[in-house]
Design a protein around this motif. Structure first.
Motif, PDB file in Angstrom:
ATOM      1  N   HIS A  23      50.925   1.611 -94.126  1.00  0.00           N
ATOM      2  CA  HIS A  23      51.777   0.511 -95.230  1.00  0.00           C
ATOM      3  C   HIS A  23      52.058  -0.754 -95.073  1.00  0.00           C
ATOM      4  O   HIS A  23      51.686  -1.698 -94.149  1.00  0.00           O
ATOM      5  N   GLU A  24      53.056  -0.626 -93.308  1.00  0.00           N
ATOM      6  CA  GLU A  24      53.041  -1.412 -92.466  1.00  0.00           C
ATOM      7  C   GLU A  24      52.385  -2.607 -92.102  1.00  0.00           C
ATOM      8  O   GLU A  24      52.481  -3.336 -92.112  1.00  0.00           O
ATOM      9  N   TYR A  25      51.001  -1.191 -91.571  1.00  0.00           N
ATOM     10  CA  TYR A  25      49.732  -2.164 -90.564  1.00  0.00           C
ATOM     11  C   TYR A  25      49.201  -3.214 -92.225  1.00  0.00           C
ATOM     12  O   TYR A  25      48.856  -4.188 -91.625  1.00  0.00           O
ATOM     13  N   ARG A  26      49.046  -2.458 -93.057  1.00  0.00           N
ATOM     14  CA  ARG A  26      48.083  -3.175 -94.341  1.00  0.00           C
ATOM     15  C   ARG A  26      49.192  -3.962 -94.769  1.00  0.00           C
ATOM     16  O   ARG A  26      48.581  -5.739 -94.720  1.00  0.00           O
ATOM     17  N   GLU A  27      50.300  -4.753 -94.971  1.00  0.00           N
ATOM     18  CA  GLU A  27      50.938  -5.367 -95.228  1.00  0.00           C
ATOM     19  C   GLU A  27      51.659  -6.576 -94.169  1.00  0.00           C
ATOM     20  O   GLU A  27      52.723  -6.881 -94.017  1.00  0.00           O
ATOM     21  N   ARG A  28      51.085  -6.396 -92.545  1.00  0.00           N
ATOM     22  CA  ARG A  28      51.637  -6.778 -91.496  1.00  0.00           C
ATOM     23  C   ARG A  28      52.121  -8.672 -91.850  1.00  0.00           C
ATOM     24  O   ARG A  28      52.585  -8.742 -91.222  1.00  0.00           O
ATOM     25  N   ALA A  29      50.662  -9.098 -92.480  1.00  0.00           N
ATOM     26  CA  ALA A  29      51.018 -10.669 -92.499  1.00  0.00           C
ATOM     27  C   ALA A  29      52.300 -10.986 -92.580  1.00  0.00           C
ATOM     28  O   ALA A  29      52.927 -11.903 -92.380  1.00  0.00           O
ATOM     29  N   LYS A  30      53.179  -9.815 -93.802  1.00  0.00           N
ATOM     30  CA  LYS A  30      54.372 -10.521 -94.387  1.00  0.00           C
ATOM     31  C   LYS A  30      55.402 -10.235 -94.089  1.00  0.00           C
ATOM     32  O   LYS A  30      56.214 -10.979 -93.098  1.00  0.00           O
ATOM     33  N   ILE A  31      55.295  -9.005 -92.335  1.00  0.00           N
ATOM     34  CA  ILE A  31      56.288  -8.875 -91.877  1.00  0.00           C
ATOM     35  C   ILE A  31      56.340  -9.614 -91.008  1.00  0.00           C
ATOM     36  O   ILE A  31      57.388 -10.299 -89.909  1.00  0.00           O
ATOM     37  N   LEU A  32      54.859  -9.853 -90.262  1.00  0.00           N
ATOM     38  CA  LEU A  32      54.881 -11.072 -88.614  1.00  0.00           C
ATOM     39  C   LEU A  32      55.759 -12.242 -89.527  1.00  0.00           C
ATOM     40  O   LEU A  32      56.596 -12.936 -88.538  1.00  0.00           O
ATOM     41  N   ALA A  33      55.088 -12.865 -90.663  1.00  0.00           N
ATOM     42  CA  ALA A  33      56.294 -14.248 -91.169  1.00  0.00           C
ATOM     43  C   ALA A  33      57.498 -13.864 -91.234  1.00  0.00           C
ATOM     44  O   ALA A  33      58.282 -15.433 -91.195  1.00  0.00           O
ATOM     45  N   HIS A  34      57.854 -13.484 -91.362  1.00  0.00           N
ATOM     46  CA  HIS A  34      59.364 -12.639 -90.858  1.00  0.00           C
ATOM     47  C   HIS A  34      60.455 -12.352 -89.236  1.00  0.00           C
ATOM     48  O   HIS A  34      61.500 -11.872 -89.296  1.00  0.00           O
ATOM     49  N   GLY A  35      59.111 -12.568 -89.001  1.00  0.00           N
ATOM     50  CA  GLY A  35      59.508 -12.767 -87.624  1.00  0.00           C
ATOM     51  C   GLY A  35      59.455 -11.780 -86.732  1.00  0.00           C
ATOM     52  O   GLY A  35      59.781 -10.769 -85.720  1.00  0.00           O
ATOM     53  N   LEU A  36      59.388 -10.457 -87.966  1.00  0.00           N
ATOM     54  CA  LEU A  36      58.991  -8.952 -87.014  1.00  0.00           C
ATOM     55  C   LEU A  36      57.897  -8.447 -86.749  1.00  0.00           C
ATOM     56  O   LEU A  36      56.537  -9.269 -87.241  1.00  0.00           O
ATOM     57  N   SER A  37      57.474  -7.375 -86.118  1.00  0.00           N
ATOM     58  CA  SER A  37      56.061  -6.917 -86.004  1.00  0.00           C
ATOM     59  C   SER A  37      56.156  -5.399 -86.522  1.00  0.00           C
ATOM     60  O   SER A  37      57.456  -4.442 -86.653  1.00  0.00           O
ATOM     61  N   PRO A  38      54.750  -4.873 -87.401  1.00  0.00           N
ATOM     62  CA  PRO A  38      54.909  -3.539 -87.517  1.00  0.00           C
ATOM     63  C   PRO A  38      54.616  -2.490 -86.284  1.00  0.00           C
ATOM     64  O   PRO A  38      54.374  -2.947 -85.063  1.00  0.00           O
ATOM     65  N   ARG A  39      54.936  -1.584 -86.979  1.00  0.00           N
ATOM     66  CA  ARG A  39      55.211  -0.373 -85.579  1.00  0.00           C
ATOM     67  C   ARG A  39      53.563  -0.152 -85.355  1.00  0.00           C
ATOM     68  O   ARG A  39      52.341   0.271 -85.803  1.00  0.00           O
ATOM     69  N   ARG A  40      52.960  -0.190 -84.486  1.00  0.00           N
ATOM     70  CA  ARG A  40      51.376  -0.659 -83.559  1.00  0.00           C
ATOM     71  C   ARG A  40      52.076   0.843 -82.836  1.00  0.00           C
ATOM     72  O   ARG A  40      50.578   1.175 -81.770  1.00  0.00           O
TER      73      ARG A  40
ATOM     74  N   ILE B  42      43.167  -4.944 -75.025  1.00  0.00           N
ATOM     75  CA  ILE B  42      43.981  -4.238 -75.915  1.00  0.00           C
ATOM     76  C   ILE B  42      43.746  -5.406 -77.098  1.00  0.00           C
ATOM     77  O   ILE B  42      44.052  -5.745 -78.716  1.00  0.00           O
ATOM     78  N   HIS B  43      44.370  -7.054 -76.769  1.00  0.00           N
ATOM     79  CA  HIS B  43      44.875  -7.695 -76.799  1.00  0.00           C
ATOM     80  C   HIS B  43      43.330  -8.370 -77.552  1.00  0.00           C
ATOM     81  O   HIS B  43      43.988  -9.653 -78.534  1.00  0.00           O
ATOM     82  N   LYS B  44      42.692  -9.028 -77.336  1.00  0.00           N
ATOM     83  CA  LYS B  44      41.626  -9.717 -77.562  1.00  0.00           C
ATOM     84  C   LYS B  44      40.516  -8.901 -78.854  1.00  0.00           C
ATOM     85  O   LYS B  44      40.280  -9.825 -78.943  1.00  0.00           O
TER      86      LYS B  44
ATOM     87  N   GLN C  96      54.811  -5.431 -72.325  1.00  0.00           N
ATOM     88  CA  GLN C  96      54.768  -6.077 -73.177  1.00  0.00           C
ATOM     89  C   GLN C  96      53.856  -6.847 -74.640  1.00  0.00           C
ATOM     90  O   GLN C  96      53.385  -7.795 -74.516  1.00  0.00           O
ATOM     91  N   ASP C  97      52.979  -5.840 -74.363  1.00  0.00           N
ATOM     92  CA  ASP C  97      51.789  -5.945 -75.643  1.00  0.00           C
ATOM     93  C   ASP C  97      52.420  -6.708 -76.876  1.00  0.00           C
ATOM     94  O   ASP C  97      53.575  -6.068 -77.177  1.00  0.00           O
ATOM     95  N   ARG C  98      51.593  -7.594 -76.647  1.00  0.00           N
ATOM     96  CA  ARG C  98      52.253  -7.972 -78.192  1.00  0.00           C
ATOM     97  C   ARG C  98      51.023  -8.547 -79.410  1.00  0.00           C
ATOM     98  O   ARG C  98      50.750  -9.437 -80.249  1.00  0.00           O
ATOM     99  N   SER C  99      50.021  -7.954 -79.022  1.00  0.00           N
ATOM    100  CA  SER C  99      48.665  -8.080 -80.021  1.00  0.00           C
ATOM    101  C   SER C  99      48.808  -7.511 -80.981  1.00  0.00           C
ATOM    102  O   SER C  99      50.035  -6.774 -81.318  1.00  0.00           O
ATOM    103  N   ASP C 100      47.265  -7.230 -81.598  1.00  0.00           N
ATOM    104  CA  ASP C 100      47.236  -7.132 -83.337  1.00  0.00           C
ATOM    105  C   ASP C 100      46.546  -5.315 -83.306  1.00  0.00           C
ATOM    106  O   ASP C 100      46.355  -4.799 -84.388  1.00  0.00           O
ATOM    107  N   SER C 101      46.266  -4.236 -82.182  1.00  0.00           N
ATOM    108  CA  SER C 101      46.340  -3.749 -82.459  1.00  0.00           C
ATOM    109  C   SER C 101      46.804  -1.924 -82.471  1.00  0.00           C
ATOM    110  O   SER C 101      47.979  -2.913 -82.185  1.00  0.00           O
ATOM    111  N   ILE C 102      46.845  -1.358 -82.442  1.00  0.00           N
ATOM    112  CA  ILE C 102      47.016  -0.145 -82.315  1.00  0.00           C
ATOM    113  C   ILE C 102      47.021   0.937 -81.556  1.00  0.00           C
ATOM    114  O   ILE C 102      45.973   1.157 -80.854  1.00  0.00           O
ATOM    115  N   ILE C 103      48.356   1.366 -80.737  1.00  0.00           N
ATOM    116  CA  ILE C 103      48.265   1.691 -79.169  1.00  0.00           C
ATOM    117  C   ILE C 103      48.848   3.252 -80.001  1.00  0.00           C
ATOM    118  O   ILE C 103      49.439   3.753 -79.778  1.00  0.00           O
ATOM    119  N   LEU C 104      47.673   4.686 -79.515  1.00  0.00           N
ATOM    120  CA  LEU C 104      48.675   5.500 -79.843  1.00  0.00           C
ATOM    121  C   LEU C 104      48.539   6.546 -78.530  1.00  0.00           C
ATOM    122  O   LEU C 104      46.844   6.565 -77.384  1.00  0.00           O
TER     123      LEU C 104
END
Ligand SMILES: Nc1ncnc2c1ncn2[C@@H]1O[C@H](COP(=O)(O)OP(=O)(O)O)[C@@H](O)[C@H]1O
Ligand SMILES: [Mg+2]
Length: 319
Positions: free
Chosen positions: A101-118, A169-171, A210-218
């Protein structure tokens, strides 16, 4: 008419990343504009093309490099698995749902300066669904799943390889799955044996932080709960995979034997026999009993055959 055909070509060129088609079409438009007496526009189009031409070739080779890096150290899948296929404890299923859910809605979270669980640690015994969960996350989010070959990283050039990988991962947005993570020296780290600690692990943890990408790292490991806090802190969440309890065993049996067996009063006995086995082992027992039925031209499986199949697995794998 001509212009609308060219417009379609331009859109097609964009989506197919076809730079040759893009240039050819843009030049045609410039020529037409010149013929229609719009010299200034024609000139401007040609000027833009000339400037960007210099950047085109490096960008093509760069894309190839990303692919090359991935081909070398990972295997890519486009999974179709869905959340409903996972049978796990309630806490884990809720965490997983929330993560998606957080990842799907990440635009909202990012807009508030936070990042989704990745950055997620998948922790638990082998055969409890960690790899399945990696496929489910990628499947649910419609992302490619890159499973990294850890042994291809743990080489003399480990540091360079890992840096390269984190650039990818970043690109290139996707789900990146580091399976068998303990293979890169977790035990030593846990024992605070710093000299023996694989330096690869240190580099990995640094790059992860350091990673600030949009990917998910498992990251999956069957190391138990004694994992060092210093490692745990680098993750946004931890999913704890447990052995199936009574309710989960029932669900597994019903799912895996569907079409061959329905719930009977014998269920409780089967659950007792299966207690202590992993999801993968129970799945295997079910598959064995179904295969036996198929080869003997039987359309159904009997309570007793299921019990025997489970007991056989118990006696082979019991710890
Ligand atoms: N929690 C689970 N729910 C449903 N099926 C499972 C589960 N865990 C394992 N299985 C079955 O066993 C197979 C192997 O499990 P896997 O995901 O590879 O376990 P792990 O990666 O934890 O070792 C899966 O593909 C699936 O068929
Ligand atoms: Mg696995």
């Amino acid at each position: 008419m001509e212009t609308s055909v060219q417009l379609v070509d331009m859109i097609r060129a964009f989506y197919n990343n076809d730079k040759d088609l893009f240039f050819k079409t843009a030049l045609q438009i410039a020529d037409q504009e010149a013929q229609s007496g719009h010299g200034a526009i024609a000139h401007e189009i040609k000027r833009l093309l000339k400037n960007s031409k210099a950047q085109v070739n490096p960008s093509i080779t760069y894309e190839k490099t990303l692919k090359d890096i991935l081909d070398e150290i990972s295997i890519v899948l486009k999974p179709e698995e869905r959340l409903g296929e996972l049978i796990q404890n309630v806490q884990l299923k809720n965490d997983l749902k929330y993560l998606l859910h957080e990842y799907r809605e990440r635009a909202k979270i990012l807009a508030h300066g936070l990042s989704p669980r990745r950055k997620i640690l998948l922790r638990g015994a082998s055969g409890t669904g960690k790899s399945l969960t990696a496929r489910i996350i990628a499947g649910e989010l419609h992302l490619p799943l890159y499973t990294i070959f850890i042994d291809k990283i743990v080489t003399d050039a480990a540091s360079a390889k890992l840096k390269e990988l984190f650039t990818v991962i970043h690109k290139n947005r996707g789900v990146y799955f580091f399976d068998y993570f303990h293979a890169i020296g977790l035990e030593h780290y846990m024992n605070h044996d710093i000299r023996a600690t694989n330096y690869v692990l240190h580099i990995f943890l640094q790059l992860l932080e350091q990673d600030r990408s949009d990917s998910i790292i498992l990251v999956a490991t069957n190391a138990d709960k004694s994992l060092d806090r210093a490692i745990l802190q680098r993750f946004d969440d931890i999913l704890d995979f447990t052995l199936p309890d009574t309710a989960s065993i029932e669900e597994l049996l019903l799912n895996r034997l569907v079409g061959y067996w329905e719930n009977t009063p014998y269920m409780q006995s089967l659950v007792r026999v299966a207690m202590g086995l992993t999801h993968a082992e129970i799945t295997q027992a079910c598959n064995n009993v179904i295969k036996y039925a198929i080869l003997n031209n039987q359309k159904r499986v009997e309570d007793l055959s299921i019990q025997e199949a489970i007991a056989a697995i118990q006696s082979k794998y019991a710890r």
